[in-house]
Write a protein that holds these residues in place. Structure first.
Motif, PDB file in Angstrom:
ATOM      1  N   ASP B  83      20.826  12.709 -27.863  1.00  0.00           N
ATOM      2  CA  ASP B  83      20.941  13.634 -26.718  1.00  0.00           C
ATOM      3  C   ASP B  83      21.916  14.744 -27.052  1.00  0.00           C
ATOM      4  OD1 ASP B  83      19.260  12.089 -25.295  1.00  0.00           O
ATOM      5  OD2 ASP B  83      20.732  11.355 -23.834  1.00  0.00           O
ATOM      6  N   TRP B  84      23.043  14.345 -27.643  1.00  0.00           N
ATOM      7  CA  TRP B  84      24.088  15.320 -27.974  1.00  0.00           C
ATOM      8  C   TRP B  84      23.549  16.321 -28.993  1.00  0.00           C
ATOM      9  CZ3 TRP B  84      27.389  18.132 -30.766  1.00  0.00           C
ATOM     10  CH2 TRP B  84      28.596  18.511 -30.180  1.00  0.00           C
ATOM     11  N   LEU B  85      22.870  15.821 -30.017  1.00  0.00           N
ATOM     12  CA  LEU B  85      22.330  16.708 -31.047  1.00  0.00           C
ATOM     13  C   LEU B  85      21.328  17.688 -30.426  1.00  0.00           C
ATOM     14  CD1 LEU B  85      21.780  14.126 -33.952  1.00  0.00           C
ATOM     15  CD2 LEU B  85      23.548  15.894 -33.839  1.00  0.00           C
ATOM     16  N   HIS B  86      20.551  17.203 -29.480  1.00  0.00           N
ATOM     17  CA  HIS B  86      19.559  18.068 -28.843  1.00  0.00           C
ATOM     18  C   HIS B  86      20.213  19.147 -27.985  1.00  0.00           C
ATOM     19  CE1 HIS B  86      15.279  16.738 -29.453  1.00  0.00           C
ATOM     20  NE2 HIS B  86      15.953  15.889 -30.213  1.00  0.00           N
ATOM     21  N   ALA B  87      21.425  18.866 -27.501  1.00  0.00           N
ATOM     22  CA  ALA B  87      22.076  19.831 -26.610  1.00  0.00           C
ATOM     23  C   ALA B  87      22.888  20.876 -27.374  1.00  0.00           C
ATOM     24  CB  ALA B  87      22.976  19.078 -25.628  1.00  0.00           C
ATOM     25  N   MET B  88      23.100  20.681 -28.677  1.00  0.00           N
ATOM     26  CA  MET B  88      24.024  21.582 -29.379  1.00  0.00           C
ATOM     27  C   MET B  88      23.347  22.881 -29.818  1.00  0.00           C
ATOM     28  SD  MET B  88      24.394  19.731 -33.020  1.00  0.00           S
ATOM     29  CE  MET B  88      22.964  19.565 -34.052  1.00  0.00           C
ATOM     30  N   GLU B  89      24.185  23.829 -30.268  1.00  0.00           N
ATOM     31  CA  GLU B  89      23.669  25.128 -30.681  1.00  0.00           C
ATOM     32  C   GLU B  89      23.907  25.346 -32.164  1.00  0.00           C
ATOM     33  OE1 GLU B  89      25.893  27.800 -28.270  1.00  0.00           O
ATOM     34  OE2 GLU B  89      25.027  27.002 -26.401  1.00  0.00           O
ATOM     35  N   VAL B  90      23.223  26.340 -32.701  1.00  0.00           N
ATOM     36  CA  VAL B  90      23.397  26.710 -34.106  1.00  0.00           C
ATOM     37  C   VAL B  90      24.868  27.028 -34.364  1.00  0.00           C
ATOM     38  CG1 VAL B  90      22.894  28.539 -35.778  1.00  0.00           C
ATOM     39  CG2 VAL B  90      21.044  27.492 -34.467  1.00  0.00           C
ATOM     40  N   GLY B  91      25.384  26.613 -35.532  1.00  0.00           N
ATOM     41  CA  GLY B  91      26.783  26.862 -35.867  1.00  0.00           C
ATOM     42  C   GLY B  91      27.643  25.635 -35.635  1.00  0.00           C
ATOM     43  N   GLN B  92      27.114  24.671 -34.902  1.00  0.00           N
ATOM     44  CA  GLN B  92      27.849  23.437 -34.627  1.00  0.00           C
ATOM     45  C   GLN B  92      28.055  22.646 -35.918  1.00  0.00           C
ATOM     46  OE1 GLN B  92      29.077  22.084 -31.589  1.00  0.00           O
ATOM     47  NE2 GLN B  92      29.976  20.610 -33.028  1.00  0.00           N
ATOM     48  N   GLN B  93      29.243  22.080 -36.059  1.00  0.00           N
ATOM     49  CA  GLN B  93      29.476  21.177 -37.180  1.00  0.00           C
ATOM     50  C   GLN B  93      29.213  19.739 -36.753  1.00  0.00           C
ATOM     51  OE1 GLN B  93      33.348  21.927 -38.942  1.00  0.00           O
ATOM     52  NE2 GLN B  93      32.556  23.727 -40.009  1.00  0.00           N
TER      53      GLN B  93
END
Ligand SMILES: Cc1cc2nc3c(=O)[nH]c(=O)nc-3n(C[C@H](O)[C@H](O)[C@H](O)COP(=O)(O)OP(=O)(O)OC[C@H]3O[C@@H](n4cnc5c(N)ncnc54)[C@H](O)[C@@H]3O)c2cc1C
Ligand code: SF4
Ligand code: SF4
Ligand code: FES
Lengths: 341, 277
Positions: B83-93
């Protein structure tokens, strides 16, 4: 071979403690327990500690690493530190053997550096078991309570403690203690060994055999109808796995402290219902499968992967601690006692 | 001590691209902060991705090792980490460690053979790596057939790549199917195991199966009815994992650890495992 009078044990401990941290079994309200030695602490007379000595190498919880998260960025902090040298005094034959069982997991490639670090800095002083008890069956697994492994093996008579150094590390420590110990001949120790072996021969579980179990026996035991009955009362409490010196399953969990993230490793148990739970399904649906896993692992799977070595050292802790009085001895007797086995 | 390499210690990865594949699958492109691949891998191997504070989870590396610039992961949303991965944006580490597991034998048993890839749903993720590897070294393999099915047209992962790149390759045949009729779909409708039977392949191939357990079971049965031997069929297993290196004790089937002895298995090898998966 060296020896020291039992009355001089405090001197011995204080001398060892000058070289490095020293842990030894002491009596507590909750039974015998390994604690750091300090002036005034005395060695427990109990046969063995309630919890096993695995805690020293594979602690119940440990910090693996930290993270600092800032916006989209993550900083990984390696929190590993070189472990200080330490001496573990009074480890019993079964528990010394358990280190070998754990080594084959944690020191197999790729090596677990947390475990390796502690293992390399430890010096093991074992003690032969003068009074093995009814729940002991180390002999079943080829362990001789009269002759444990270890860097230094000790033997206790009524008034003296004898030291036999087995490794370079052990010899070095024994040399450093030469001013308080004296030269001894082997006679008293040989007598002690004979006495212990005589007692071992009288133990109720002395005839328990591993025959039939071991490498490659999965198909033979997996579908045995007796697993149902054997596992029927199991509460899935995991006590047996926690007290067991050779159980090594773990979980990895993160904890947000408010100033950063700490990643921990903690003991886990194959007896727990969520151990293998997945979104797509659950391979071990009932306690039967979980119970079977624990014993098949110790008696068949582990030996299959480790040249026939069993993942039980016969310490008897699970016999003493299971709330429903189920244990590996009952499992071995039931499955090994089959007519068609 | 800190110079000893710790297998549980990840490295930092940066998500440089996020592609929406289906309503619940996204494909993430990951490189190290200095723009490189975090490590080399072989087709079929996996990596442990994590969001510190949320947790770690295992994913197939869906990009081919022949891709020298980045790694990709196709991830289905189904719990905390995903879920967290799906909510993140480009540039996230994020963090990444691996590679884990026994890969497909692409450079040994597979060489010189016709290949039949059969996937259902997110099961395409591990196969995409092998398919693109075979396409890259095209002359090492014979004819390639790809049978892929999902619930609906919207649930087909990598749809654009399949249509624009795979289907247009010489010597590659793509056979898509969806479970139920849809007005905008003029392709095949029906479940993967039946479709494989309808297509009726010759048995001189290596087959690789990946998807939900039931799909694998029925497709394998179908292949055997067609005359395939289990030694010609490969699949991947999925069990819960924590360490990825055969130590946490979680992913075993009998004496085999899926994280290190798998996840790739030849189907005859599965017969030797107890029925607990
Ligand atoms: C070898 C391997 C390869 C995989 N490849 C992919 C892939 O390419 N793409 C993809 O989308 N997923 C893949 N998975 C599944 C993925 O690991 C799980 O979906 C993920 O761990 C779920 O994590 P979560 O934190 O989001 O869910 P959680 O919040 O942990 O849990 C949600 C649910 O998922 C269950 N779960 C936990 N771990 C797993 C697991 N390992 N597998 C299945 N369910 C699990 C939980 O018990 C719970 O029921 C793979 C798994 C394995 C073992
Ligand atoms: S299974 Fe029981 S007897 Fe065997 S080592 Fe573990 S706790 Fe001791
Ligand atoms: S066997 Fe006994 S100690 Fe072990 S989980 Fe079952 S009830 Fe608990
Ligand atoms: S994931 Fe830990 S043993 Fe396989």
């Amino acid at each position: 071979m060296r020896k020291i009078s039992l009355s001089k044990l405090p001197e011995l401990f204080s001398a060892i403690a000058k070289t490095s941290a020293l842990y030894l079994p002491v009596d507590t309200k909750a039974g015998a327990k390994f604690e750091a030695w300090a002036v005034g602490k005395t060695l427990s007379n109990a046969l063995n500690t309630v919890r096993s000595a695995k805690d020293f190498f594979f602690p119940q919880t440990e910090n693996l690493m930290d993270f600092k998260v800032e916006g989209k960025n993550i900083e990984l902090i390696d929190t590993r530190k070189e472990c200080e040298d330490f001496v573990l005094f009074g480890v019993r034959a079964c528990d010394v053997k358990s280190f070998e069982v754990l080594d084959r997991v944690f020191l197999a490639e790729p090596q677990d550096t947390y475990y390796k670090n502690r293992r390399e800095h430890a010096l093991i002083i074992s003690t032969a078991c003068n009074k093995p008890q009814e729940t002991c069956f180390c002999g079943t697994f080829g362990i001789d309570a009269a002759e444990p492994s270890g860097d230094i093996v000790t033997y206790r008579t009524d008034d003296e403690l004898f030291f036999d150094a087995k490794t370079e590390k052990g010899k070095k420590l024994l040399d450093a203690l030469s001013s308080i110990t004296e030269e001894a001949d082997e006679k008293a120790v040989d007598q002690q060994k004979a006495l212990i072996r005589e007692r071992l021969q009288k133990l109720p579980l002395k005839d328990l055999k591993t025959e039939g179990f071991g490498s490659g026996k999965t198909a033979e035991f997996f579908d045995d109808p007796q697993w149902k009955e054997l596992s029927s009362a199991c509460l899935g409490c995991g006590t047996c796995t926690f007290v067991c010196p050779t159980c090594q399953c773990y979980d990895i969990k993160d904890f947000d402290t408010g100033h950063g993230i700490k990643r921990f490793r903690c003991w886990d148990s194959c007896m727990y219902s969520d151990f293998t739970k997945m979104s797509a399904g659950q391979p071990r649906l009932t306690q039967l499968e979980r119970f079977r896993q624990r014993f098949m692992h110790k008696l068949v799977y582990y030996p299959t992967n480790n040249d026939g070595l069993f993942s039980c050292v016969g310490c008897g802790r699970c016999l003493a601690k299971c709330p429903i009085n189920m244990n590996i001895v009952k499992v071995m007797k039931a499955l090994g006692g089959r007519e068609d086995a | 001590m800190p110079e000893m390499k710790e297998p549980l210690m990840p490295v930092i990865g940066v998500v440089t691209d996020i592609r929406i594949d289906t309503p619940d699958v996204k494909t993430f492109r990951v490189v190290t902060p200095d723009g490189k691949k975090a490590f080399e891998h072989k087709p079929g191997q996996c990596a442990m991705l994590s969001v510190p504070g949320v947790g770690e989870a295992m994913f197939s590396i869906t990009s081919s090792p022949t891709n020298e610039e980045f790694m990709e992961f196709s991830i289905k949303k189904c719990g905390c980490v995903t879920d967290w991965l799906h909510a993140m944006e480009v540039g996230q580490q994020i963090t990444i460690r691996g590679p884990y597991g026994r890969p497909f034998p692409v450079d040994t048993e597979f060489t010189g053979h016709d290949m039949l890839f059969i996937a259902g749903g997110i099961g395409l993720a591990p196969l995409r790596s092998v398919i693109n590897y075979c396409r890259h070294y095209r002359d090492r393999y014979g004819k390639i057939d790809i049978v892929y099915g999902s619930r609906s047209m919207q649930d087909l992962v990598d749809y654009k790549e399949i249509i624009d790149e795979w289907a247009t390759d010489a010597g590659v045949s793509v056979h898509l199917t969806i479970d139920r009729e849809q007005p905008e779909w003029d392709g095949h409708v029906g479940f993967v195991p039946n479709y494989v039977k309808e297509l009726g392949f010759t048995t001189d191939k290596i087959a690789i199966l990946c998807g939900p357990p039931l799909m694998i079971k029925f497709t394998l049965q179908g292949l055997q009815e067609m005359g395939f031997d289990k030694t010609q069929v490969y699949t991947t297993m999925e069990l819960r994992m924590k360490c990825g290196i055969g130590k946490c004790g979680r992913c075993n089937i009998g004496a085999k650890y899926v994280c290190k002895d798998g996840p790739v298995f030849r189907c005859d090898e599965l017969d030797e495992l107890p029925d607990e998966y």
